[in-house]
Design a protein around this motif. Structure first.
Motif, PDB file in Angstrom:
ATOM      1  N   ASP A  90       0.805  -1.091   0.023  1.00 30.06           N
ATOM      2  CA  ASP A  90       0.017   0.040   0.069  1.00 30.06           C
ATOM      3  C   ASP A  90       1.034   1.387  -0.031  1.00 30.06           C
ATOM      4  OD1 ASP A  90       1.015  -0.030   2.505  1.00 30.06           O
ATOM      5  OD2 ASP A  90      -0.652   0.543   3.602  1.00 30.06           O
ATOM      6  N   ASP A  91       2.186   1.169  -0.358  1.00 26.06           N
ATOM      7  CA  ASP A  91       2.983   2.266  -0.627  1.00 26.06           C
ATOM      8  C   ASP A  91       2.493   3.280  -1.664  1.00 26.06           C
ATOM      9  OD1 ASP A  91       5.056   1.672  -3.303  1.00 26.06           O
ATOM     10  OD2 ASP A  91       4.235  -0.033  -1.934  1.00 26.06           O
ATOM     11  N   ASP A  92       2.818   4.563  -1.566  1.00 29.04           N
ATOM     12  CA  ASP A  92       2.125   5.531  -2.614  1.00 29.04           C
ATOM     13  C   ASP A  92       2.814   5.179  -3.826  1.00 29.04           C
ATOM     14  OD1 ASP A  92       1.041   6.825  -0.394  1.00 29.04           O
ATOM     15  OD2 ASP A  92       2.096   8.725  -0.517  1.00 29.04           O
ATOM     16  N   ALA A  93       3.950   4.637  -4.085  1.00 27.32           N
ATOM     17  CA  ALA A  93       4.522   4.364  -5.569  1.00 27.32           C
ATOM     18  C   ALA A  93       3.583   3.284  -6.150  1.00 27.32           C
ATOM     19  CB  ALA A  93       5.921   4.155  -5.334  1.00 27.32           C
ATOM     20  N   THR A  97       1.132   4.318  -9.499  1.00 27.52           N
ATOM     21  CA  THR A  97       1.299   3.898 -10.606  1.00 27.52           C
ATOM     22  C   THR A  97       0.446   2.957 -11.153  1.00 27.52           C
ATOM     23  OG1 THR A  97       2.795   2.021  -9.427  1.00 27.52           O
ATOM     24  CG2 THR A  97       4.078   4.161 -10.454  1.00 27.52           C
ATOM     25  N   ALA A  98      -0.311   2.116 -10.185  1.00 29.41           N
ATOM     26  CA  ALA A  98      -1.437   1.257 -10.632  1.00 29.41           C
ATOM     27  C   ALA A  98      -2.467   2.057 -11.042  1.00 29.41           C
ATOM     28  CB  ALA A  98      -1.826   0.545  -9.402  1.00 29.41           C
ATOM     29  N   MET A  99      -3.074   3.166 -10.442  1.00 26.10           N
ATOM     30  CA  MET A  99      -3.942   4.011 -11.057  1.00 26.10           C
ATOM     31  C   MET A  99      -3.519   4.698 -12.187  1.00 26.10           C
ATOM     32  SD  MET A  99      -4.696   6.344  -7.472  1.00 26.10           S
ATOM     33  CE  MET A  99      -5.757   7.336  -8.101  1.00 26.10           C
ATOM     34  N   GLN A 100      -2.464   5.096 -12.467  1.00 26.55           N
ATOM     35  CA  GLN A 100      -1.852   5.597 -13.689  1.00 26.55           C
ATOM     36  C   GLN A 100      -2.019   4.671 -14.878  1.00 26.55           C
ATOM     37  OE1 GLN A 100       2.260   6.863 -14.083  1.00 26.55           O
ATOM     38  NE2 GLN A 100       1.688   8.806 -15.151  1.00 26.55           N
ATOM     39  N   ALA A 101      -1.690   3.152 -14.432  1.00 32.88           N
ATOM     40  CA  ALA A 101      -1.749   2.234 -15.465  1.00 32.88           C
ATOM     41  C   ALA A 101      -3.174   2.030 -15.932  1.00 32.88           C
ATOM     42  CB  ALA A 101      -1.243   1.128 -15.021  1.00 32.88           C
ATOM     43  N   THR A 195       6.607   7.871  -7.516  1.00 30.25           N
ATOM     44  CA  THR A 195       5.487   8.640  -7.338  1.00 30.25           C
ATOM     45  C   THR A 195       5.525   9.967  -7.831  1.00 30.25           C
ATOM     46  OG1 THR A 195       5.672   7.335  -5.072  1.00 30.25           O
ATOM     47  CG2 THR A 195       4.267   9.141  -5.083  1.00 30.25           C
ATOM     48  N   ILE A 196       6.544  10.546  -7.898  1.00 27.93           N
ATOM     49  CA  ILE A 196       6.605  11.933  -8.420  1.00 27.93           C
ATOM     50  C   ILE A 196       6.132  11.859  -9.864  1.00 27.93           C
ATOM     51  CG2 ILE A 196       8.233  13.711  -9.231  1.00 27.93           C
ATOM     52  CD1 ILE A 196       9.816  13.068  -6.618  1.00 27.93           C
TER      53      ILE A 196
END
Length: 221
Positions: A90-93, A97-101, A195-196
């Motif tokens: 559940d780390d931000d990265a 990245t999953a959302m962006q994918a 994350t950035i």
């Protein structure tokens, strides 16, 4: 899809016991049908292309092609298929990245069985579904007002640590050099960079540097 229609699901997880448990659970629920299983990302993409399910229940960390890249490929090849991440990370990265994918939901494996079933139905209905801890961070990044101290910063969605890393990246510092500057391990710096990139919606270092310079970050020195 029609409310009474059966939801067709592919389960992707590299742990046989976990995968088997999920399949067994889903097969006991009226209105749900497991149409495929996958032990890695490549197999998940193949199953999605072959069976055209309504939902892929996707693990993140798998051998070879990981769940995030598999999600990106599935969403490109079968846009009508939803992806619900089910993972212990559940780390931000990883979340961003999953959302962006293209993932429509993100749950932790500690979620109750009823919550998993509700999430499956939710993403099929077009909802974005996140576990409680994940939802707090997503809302904090995208729905909450920027903190007063960050109001003048060109990228208010970044944390203080992420700003420090972006500023050094924009000055041409390498990952190892940024880590030395900030007393961080290269892995921690790399995770923050991921994350950035997700928050700035850029594809990598070069594009992030351009965005930073356009915002007046790291242009000199």
């Amino acid at each position: 899809m029609e409310p009474s229609a059966t939801i067709r699901i592919v389960v992707a997880d590299d742990h046989p016991v976990v995968r088997g448990g999920l399949v067994a659970l889903l097969r006991t629920i009226d209105g749900l049908e497991v149409v495929g299983e996958a032990a890695d990302g490549e197999a998940a993409v193949r199953e999605a292309q072959l069976t055209r399910p309504d939902v892929v229940l996707m693990d993140v960390r798998m051998p070879g092609l990981d769940g995030v890249e598999a999600t990106r490929r599935i969403r490109a090849a079968a846009p009508s298929t939803r992806v619900l991440m089910l993972t212990m990370y559940d780390d931000d990265a990883t979340v961003f990245t999953a959302m962006q994918a293209g993932a429509q939901g993100y749950l932790l494996k500690e979620a109750e069985q009823a919550d998993i079933v509700r999430a499956i139905r939710g993403v099929v209905a077009g909802e974005a579904i996140f576990g409680p801890g994940v939802a707090e961070r997503v809302l904090g990044h995208f729905a909450g007002p920027p903190r007063p101290a960050a109001a003048a910063y060109p990228f208010p969605e970044l944390t203080a640590r992420e700003r420090e890393i972006l500023e050094r990246l924009a000055r041409g510092r390498r990952t190892s050099e940024i880590g030395t500057d900030l007393f961080l391990s290269p892995k921690t710096v790399a995770n923050n960079l991921t994350t950035i990139f997700a928050k700035l919606q850029v594809s990598g270092r070069a594009e992030a540097i351009v965005r930073a310079h356009q915002g007046g970050v790291g242009g000199a020195g």
